[in-house]
Design a protein around this motif. Structure first.
Motif, short mmCIF file in Angstrom:
data_model
loop_
_atom_site.label_atom_id
_atom_site.label_comp_id
_atom_site.label_asym_id
_atom_site.label_seq_id
_atom_site.Cartn_x
_atom_site.Cartn_y
_atom_site.Cartn_z
N GLN A 34 -37.10 -32.57 131.83
CA GLN A 34 -37.71 -31.81 130.76
C GLN A 34 -37.33 -30.67 130.26
N ALA A 38 -33.86 -36.44 128.59
CA ALA A 38 -34.71 -37.65 128.92
C ALA A 38 -34.77 -37.49 130.58
N THR A 98 -39.12 -41.70 136.70
CA THR A 98 -40.39 -42.10 136.15
C THR A 98 -41.09 -43.29 136.49
#
Length: 135
Positions: A102, A107, A113
């Motif tokens: 970030q 991405a 994630t």
């Protein structure tokens, strides 16, 4: 009637017939349900041993095992806290990778994630269970 050799407050051996052993070995007459491993309680009665792994103790009056729910819940609460701390530690690397991505304006890696989501889902489940065990 059965016969048992009791040593150190524990039934060591059980026989259906009185055995012929060395004269120094004491043999006691016991009830028919007695098994090796049973213990002599403070009243001198022979009872089944407690089962600490399942938090069960022998209730002589009831003639059955009873579960110590507060001890079981306290142990589970401690196990949950340990697992939550482990999950916190496991989340550090993927969280650092997501933050770095970030900050770099890119991405984050989908695996990072996904791992964070998996850790958070497990932690949420554990926190919900912990709330039900609030002692």
């Amino acid at each position: 009637m059965k016969y048992a050799r009791i040593f150190g407050g524990v039934v060591r051996e059980v026989w259906d017939q009185r055995p012929v052993l060395h004269p120094g070995i004491e043999i006691a007459e016991v009830g028919g349900a007695v098994l090796a491993g049973w213990i002599v309680d403070g009243d001198g009665d022979i009872v089944p041993p407690d089962k600490p792994e399942t938090f069960e103790t022998w209730d002589k009056a009831a003639g059955a095992y009873v579960v110590d729910a507060s001890a079981r819940d306290a142990a589970r609460q401690e196990a949950i806290k340990i697992e939550l701390a482990s999950l916190d530690a496991a989340a550090v690397r993927p969280a650092r990778a997501v933050l770095a991505a970030q900050l770099a304006g890119v991405a984050p890696d989908a695996a990072d994630t996904a791992r964070l989501a998996e850790i958070e889902a497990r932690a949420r489940t554990l926190r919900t269970e912990l709330a039900t065990l609030d002692l």
